[in-house]
Design a protein around this motif. Structure first.
Motif, PDB file in Angstrom:
ATOM      1  N   MET A   1       0.817  -1.050   0.064  1.00  0.00           N
ATOM      2  CA  MET A   1       0.282   0.258  -0.445  1.00  0.00           C
ATOM      3  C   MET A   1       1.049   1.631   0.270  1.00  0.00           C
ATOM      4  O   MET A   1       2.189   1.159   0.674  1.00  0.00           O
ATOM      5  N   TYR A   2       0.311   2.796  -0.341  1.00  0.00           N
ATOM      6  CA  TYR A   2       1.245   2.952  -0.536  1.00  0.00           C
ATOM      7  C   TYR A   2       0.598   4.858   0.115  1.00  0.00           C
ATOM      8  O   TYR A   2      -1.461   5.088  -0.368  1.00  0.00           O
ATOM      9  N   ILE A   3       1.059   5.383   0.908  1.00  0.00           N
ATOM     10  CA  ILE A   3       0.416   6.276   1.246  1.00  0.00           C
ATOM     11  C   ILE A   3       1.693   8.036   1.682  1.00  0.00           C
ATOM     12  O   ILE A   3       2.717   7.430   1.225  1.00  0.00           O
ATOM     13  N   GLU A   4       0.381   9.258   0.960  1.00  0.00           N
ATOM     14  CA  GLU A   4       1.412   9.946   0.301  1.00  0.00           C
ATOM     15  C   GLU A   4       0.887  11.348   1.632  1.00  0.00           C
ATOM     16  O   GLU A   4      -0.311  11.447   1.304  1.00  0.00           O
TER      17      GLU A   4
ATOM     18  N   PHE B   1       5.975   3.487   2.535  1.00  0.00           N
ATOM     19  CA  PHE B   1       4.897   1.952   1.763  1.00  0.00           C
ATOM     20  C   PHE B   1       4.673   1.181   2.791  1.00  0.00           C
ATOM     21  O   PHE B   1       5.887   0.714   3.570  1.00  0.00           O
ATOM     22  N   PHE B   2       3.082   0.506   2.691  1.00  0.00           N
ATOM     23  CA  PHE B   2       3.297  -0.517   4.032  1.00  0.00           C
ATOM     24  C   PHE B   2       3.026  -1.871   3.436  1.00  0.00           C
ATOM     25  O   PHE B   2       2.462  -2.285   1.930  1.00  0.00           O
ATOM     26  N   ASP B   3       3.343  -3.381   3.497  1.00  0.00           N
ATOM     27  CA  ASP B   3       2.658  -4.466   2.700  1.00  0.00           C
ATOM     28  C   ASP B   3       0.650  -4.608   2.979  1.00  0.00           C
ATOM     29  O   ASP B   3       0.954  -4.004   4.651  1.00  0.00           O
TER      30      ASP B   3
ATOM     31  N   THR C   1       0.380  -7.270   5.754  1.00  0.00           N
ATOM     32  CA  THR C   1       1.454  -7.205   7.745  1.00  0.00           C
ATOM     33  C   THR C   1       0.987  -5.684   8.243  1.00  0.00           C
ATOM     34  O   THR C   1       0.840  -5.367   9.353  1.00  0.00           O
ATOM     35  N   LEU C   2       0.664  -5.081   7.411  1.00  0.00           N
ATOM     36  CA  LEU C   2       0.693  -3.431   7.397  1.00  0.00           C
ATOM     37  C   LEU C   2       2.133  -2.781   7.818  1.00  0.00           C
ATOM     38  O   LEU C   2       2.492  -1.831   8.370  1.00  0.00           O
ATOM     39  N   GLU C   3       3.189  -3.540   8.055  1.00  0.00           N
ATOM     40  CA  GLU C   3       4.479  -3.175   8.059  1.00  0.00           C
ATOM     41  C   GLU C   3       5.266  -2.078   7.285  1.00  0.00           C
ATOM     42  O   GLU C   3       4.686  -2.347   6.238  1.00  0.00           O
ATOM     43  N   GLU C   4       5.789  -1.533   7.656  1.00  0.00           N
ATOM     44  CA  GLU C   4       6.128   0.380   6.644  1.00  0.00           C
ATOM     45  C   GLU C   4       7.495  -0.980   5.958  1.00  0.00           C
ATOM     46  O   GLU C   4       8.155  -0.813   6.885  1.00  0.00           O
TER      47      GLU C   4
END
Length: 107
Positions: free
Chosen positions: A1-4, A19-21, A24-27
């Motif tokens: 996943m991508y967050i700006e 950027f996150f997995d 697992t939502l790990e960065e």
């Protein structure tokens, strides 16, 4: 996943990109120029500033006005160059005045 994450309104050079997995939502670490703003070195900041400089947003309204007039001047250079070139080609060569013979009079 991508967050700006935007830090300032109107400019994008100082945005944080994370950027996150997706499972697992790990960065995830990023080695590109688009990562955390505080981790960017000088070369990365110059590349990030490219878009903001081109649209003039780096200097607010004054920067946009300067960018507008600079682009108008740059866009007019080929037109004025063609006009100068065409005007130089269009000129006729100056004729040399005829010399009159001294002491000779025509009847």
């Amino acid at each position: 996943m991508y967050i700006e994450v935007s830090r300032s309104e109107g400019v994008i050079y100082n945005n944080d990109y994370r950027f996150f997995d997706q499972n697992t939502l790990e960065e995830l670490p990023s080695n590109s120029i688009y990562a955390k703003y505080e981790d960017a070195d000088l070369a990365d900041m110059v590349i990030r500033l490219n878009y903001d400089i081109h649209i003039g947003s780096i200097g607010g309204l004054a920067g946009k006005i300067i960018a507008f007039f600079a682009s108008i001047i740059i866009a007019s250079l080929p037109v004025t160059g063609v006009l100068i070139w065409y005007g130089r080609r269009k000129k006729s060569k100056k004729r040399k005045p005829k010399r009159e013979l001294v002491g000779h009079q025509s009847a």
